[in-house]
Design an enzyme around this catalytic site. Structure first.
Site, PDB file in Angstrom:
ATOM      1  N   SER A   1       4.306  39.018  96.462  1.00  0.00           N
ATOM      2  CA  SER A   1       4.896  40.207  95.851  1.00  0.00           C
ATOM      3  C   SER A   1       5.189  39.899  94.393  1.00  0.00           C
ATOM      4  CB  SER A   1       6.203  40.571  96.566  1.00  0.00           C
ATOM      5  OG  SER A   1       6.904  41.573  95.860  1.00  0.00           O
ATOM      6  N   HIS A   2       5.403  40.936  93.633  1.00  0.00           N
ATOM      7  CA  HIS A   2       5.813  40.749  92.245  1.00  0.00           C
ATOM      8  C   HIS A   2       7.262  40.284  92.147  1.00  0.00           C
ATOM      9  CE1 HIS A   2       2.134  42.955  91.686  1.00  0.00           C
ATOM     10  NE2 HIS A   2       2.178  42.624  90.415  1.00  0.00           N
TER      11      HIS A   2
END
Length: 125
Positions: free
Chosen positions: A8-9
């Site tokens: 994920s970011h």
């Protein structure tokens, strides 16, 4: 054992999801948080993802779950950095990050075969 790599970011997202899955399935599945850039910023880091996958050498199968577009691109780039043995047992899964990773982890308790896990993931939207 299988491994699940969470991409994920946001490091907070993957760490929270990792905590939730470990709480549910214990240490029967190797769950790896690969969120953020590695230095606390938002973003993704293909080298970090590849390094995390490299810790899964003892896993029979490695599944990568991503949140949005460029996380998938970073995961694909990470695959290009792997040796053949790791690459052959690593799959990027087209499923929602939270629901997909959770489903794969729980299904691995019932039947850890790649076929069973992939089949169960077809029901996740």
């Amino acid at each position: 054992m299988i491994s699940i790599v969470l991409v994920s970011h946001s490091q907070k997202i993957t760490e929270g999801l990792q905590e939730m899955i470990v709480e549910m399935v214990g240490d029967t599945v190797h769950i790896i948080s690969s969120g953020g850039t590695g230095d606390g910023r938002l973003g993704t880091n293909a080298l970090m993802i590849a390094d995390n996958i490299a810790t899964c050498t003892n896993s029979e199968h490695i599944y990568i779950f991503c949140d949005i577009g460029s996380a998938i691109l970073s995961a694909e780039t990470a695959l290009e950095l792997l040796d053949t043995e790791l690459l052959e047992k690593t799959t990027i899964i087209d499923a929602p990050l939270v629901e997909g990773a959770f489903t794969a982890a729980v299904q691995s308790l019932v039947n850890p075969s790649k076929e069973a896990i992939l089949q169960e993931l077809t029901n996740v939207h």
